[in-house]
Design a protein around this motif. Structure first.
Motif, PDB file in Angstrom:
ATOM      1  N   SER A  76       0.809  -1.216   0.000  1.00 24.41           N
ATOM      2  CA  SER A  76       0.000   0.000   0.000  1.00 24.41           C
ATOM      3  C   SER A  76       0.839   1.261   0.000  1.00 24.41           C
ATOM      4  CB  SER A  76      -0.931   0.013   1.217  1.00 24.41           C
ATOM      5  OG  SER A  76      -0.198   0.183   2.419  1.00 24.41           O
ATOM      6  N   MET A 101      -4.522   8.281   3.182  1.00 23.46           N
ATOM      7  CA  MET A 101      -4.743   7.201   2.217  1.00 23.46           C
ATOM      8  C   MET A 101      -5.692   6.115   2.720  1.00 23.46           C
ATOM      9  SD  MET A 101      -1.235   6.388   0.203  1.00 23.46           S
ATOM     10  CE  MET A 101      -2.120   5.111  -0.684  1.00 23.46           C
ATOM     11  N   ARG A 102      -6.205   6.290   3.901  1.00 24.86           N
ATOM     12  CA  ARG A 102      -7.185   5.362   4.480  1.00 24.86           C
ATOM     13  C   ARG A 102      -6.633   3.950   4.637  1.00 24.86           C
ATOM     14  NH1 ARG A 102     -12.554   5.299   1.197  1.00 24.86           N
ATOM     15  NH2 ARG A 102     -11.099   4.733  -0.462  1.00 24.86           N
ATOM     16  N   VAL A 103      -5.372   3.836   5.030  1.00 20.36           N
ATOM     17  CA  VAL A 103      -4.801   2.516   5.300  1.00 20.36           C
ATOM     18  C   VAL A 103      -5.529   1.922   6.500  1.00 20.36           C
ATOM     19  CG1 VAL A 103      -2.721   1.279   6.028  1.00 20.36           C
ATOM     20  CG2 VAL A 103      -2.553   3.125   4.360  1.00 20.36           C
ATOM     21  N   ALA A 131      -1.166   6.571  -5.830  1.00 18.97           N
ATOM     22  CA  ALA A 131      -1.584   6.636  -4.432  1.00 18.97           C
ATOM     23  C   ALA A 131      -3.100   6.746  -4.325  1.00 18.97           C
ATOM     24  CB  ALA A 131      -0.907   7.816  -3.741  1.00 18.97           C
ATOM     25  N   VAL A 132      -3.715   7.539  -5.214  1.00 22.51           N
ATOM     26  CA  VAL A 132      -5.171   7.659  -5.224  1.00 22.51           C
ATOM     27  C   VAL A 132      -5.812   6.310  -5.531  1.00 22.51           C
ATOM     28  CG1 VAL A 132      -7.146   8.688  -6.418  1.00 22.51           C
ATOM     29  CG2 VAL A 132      -5.170  10.106  -5.821  1.00 22.51           C
ATOM     30  N   GLN A 170      -4.441   3.398  -5.070  1.00 21.83           N
ATOM     31  CA  GLN A 170      -4.186   2.524  -3.934  1.00 21.83           C
ATOM     32  C   GLN A 170      -5.171   2.796  -2.804  1.00 21.83           C
ATOM     33  OE1 GLN A 170      -1.592  -0.052  -3.545  1.00 21.83           O
ATOM     34  NE2 GLN A 170      -3.118  -0.483  -1.954  1.00 21.83           N
ATOM     35  N   SER A 171      -5.523   4.068  -2.604  1.00 21.78           N
ATOM     36  CA  SER A 171      -6.494   4.393  -1.550  1.00 21.78           C
ATOM     37  C   SER A 171      -7.861   3.785  -1.862  1.00 21.78           C
ATOM     38  CB  SER A 171      -6.603   5.911  -1.383  1.00 21.78           C
ATOM     39  OG  SER A 171      -7.227   6.511  -2.504  1.00 21.78           O
ATOM     40  N   ASN A 217      -7.518   0.161  -1.000  1.00 18.06           N
ATOM     41  CA  ASN A 217      -7.542  -0.013   0.454  1.00 18.06           C
ATOM     42  C   ASN A 217      -8.969  -0.086   0.988  1.00 18.06           C
ATOM     43  OD1 ASN A 217      -4.770   0.161   0.327  1.00 18.06           O
ATOM     44  ND2 ASN A 217      -4.656   2.236   1.152  1.00 18.06           N
TER      45      ASN A 217
END
Length: 451
Positions: A57, A125-127, A259-260, A262-263, A266
């Motif tokens: 992530s 990123m809301r991991v 990254a967007v 990936q978020s 997630n």
């Protein structure tokens, strides 16, 4: 001053130069990818799928933090290759010396930013909470030591610009073996978890960087610099920065879009995160032939642009298109036949394997467009058309963000939207790169030497 440690690509057979330069570079990049593959395989099997998802992530975040150093290193390499092709030997040395300042300053700045902002970025990123601790630990270590990666990237770019793709290979080979050993020691034996995998990667990168510098100075006369070369030359620094910043902007905007995406991944939970991480790791390996050929094209175009041999650049484009077409066809067969087994190297969860292998079946059909991006961007970067690379990066961002929200919001697609988005983005970006190369202004321009 040319010797066996340099390769002058402005004369001789084009195909022989491309293959001879690409093969050592390809082996080197594959060894470098072993860092990520070994990290992922060991973390996934010995720490768990939560840790595997966490490591994956933050891949785009690491790339974002490193993008400034990556772009500036590429800009340095392009300028050095153009001076080399133009046979301005003293300017080559001065450019290398000034690169020391550019690399160290940018590397230290990004290390501080990456480690310091790790937590708020991961929150943004809301991991998921189950992955958060793993992701934070890994990101702080890897990003905190990004200056080491910056040094290695710059020395590799300089050596490649002079036609030496073998020296980085030698030290990446040693470093990759050390990385495997340290992963097993830190994670399996000492039970340090993702932190151990991160430290194994950092130590290995440090060995590769120091080894390349020392050995390069021993065999390459262009790296034997004197005090006069280190006098501040703002004209050189400005050209390196002016060449590198658009490439950095391209890298950073692409990283932001990743990254967007990936978020979004997630938000679907840890199974989807683990599957997406597994396929990303595999596709990072698949991309290496494209990536190395793109680097070769950049070096080849840079030297020949400096020498004024634009016809040889057009020949290289045709050869590159043929090579990526053959490799892309092979990869489609591999992913359809062995996709489940490949994803299974990273995790033994049946649901994750099914999701990942399904995603690979679609994206593999789009690999030809991914190859077009690398080859055409490499050629355009080499001739100094770096502003287009920045604009093309913006197109890639628009595609990656636009496609994922369009597929989910308008077509109500589920988690498979992540893999569809990557494939569609590659297609859009690759086609635009081809159009730019064959219609762009670089064919009417000439290299401007220093006065």
């Amino acid at each position: 001053m040319a010797n066996s440690s340099t390769r002058n690509m402005t004369t001789g057979n084009v195909t022989r130069h491309l293959i001879g330069f690409t093969l050592p570079l390809l082996f080197g990049n594959i060894f470098q990818q072993l860092y990520n593959l070994v990290d992922s395989a060991i973390v996934g099997n010995y720490v768990g799928k939560e840790a595997l998802g966490a490591v994956g992530s933050i891949g785009s975040l690491n790339f974002l933090v490193f993008s400034l150093c990556l772009g500036l290193g590429s800009g340095i390499g392009i300028l050095v290759s153009q001076f080399f092709g133009a046979k301005q030997e003293e300017e080559v040395k001065v450019s290398i010396a000034q690169a020391v300042y550019v690399t160290l300053i940018s590397g230290l700045i990004m290390s501080i930013i990456g480690a310091g902002l790790a937590k708020p970025i991961l929150i943004l990123m809301r991991v998921p909470e189950s992955n958060f601790h793993y992701a934070l630990t890994y990101m702080r270590i890897v990003c905190g030591f990004n200056f080491i990666n910056a040094v290695y990237n710059s020395i590799s770019a300089i050596l490649r610009s002079l036609g030496d793709s073998k020296t980085p290979l030698k030290f990446l080979f040693v470093a990759s073996i050390i990385n495997v050993g340290l992963d097993l020691l830190f994670v399996v034996k000492f039970h340090w978890g993702v932190g151990g995998a991160a430290f194994a990667t950092v130590i290995s990168q440090c060995i590769a960087a120091i080894g390349s510098i020392l050995y390069g100075m021993h065999i390459n006369p262009y790296l034997r610099l004197s005090k006069k070369h280190f006098r501040i030359r703002w004209d050189i620094i400005r050209r390196e920065v002016r060449m590198g910043l658009p490439l950095a902007a391209q890298s950073s905007t692409i990283a932001i879009s990743c990254a967007v995406l990936q978020s979004v991944v997630n938000g679907f939970g840890m199974d989807i995160m683990a599957a997406y991480t597994s396929t990303n790791r595999l596709e990072q390996l698949v991309q290496q032939p494209y990536n190395t050929l793109g680097i070769t094209m950049s070096t080849f175009a840079g030297q020949n642009f400096g020498a004024g041999h634009l016809d040889r650049i057009k020949v290289a484009a045709r050869k590159g298109l043929l090579l990526i077409s053959c490799f892309s066809a092979i990869m489609v067969v591999v992913m359809y036949a062995f996709g489940r087994q490949l994803v299974g190297m990273f995790v033994d969860d049946e649901a994750v394997i099914t999701i990942g292998s399904t995603g690979l079946k679609f994206t593999s059909l789009m690999y030809i467009f991914l190859g077009l991006i690398y080859v055409m961007r490499g050629l355009l970067n080499g001739v100094g058309d770096v502003f287009f690379s920045m604009m093309n990066g913006i197109v890639e961002v628009a595609g990656r963000i636009g496609f994922v929200f369009l597929l989910i919001g308008l077509f109500n697609l589920d988690y498979m939207a992540a893999w569809y988005t990557n494939g569609l983005t590659w297609s859009l970006t690759g086609i635009i790169c081809v159009i730019r190369f064959y219609t762009g202004p670089w064919k009417r321009q000439k290299f401007k030497p220093l006065n």
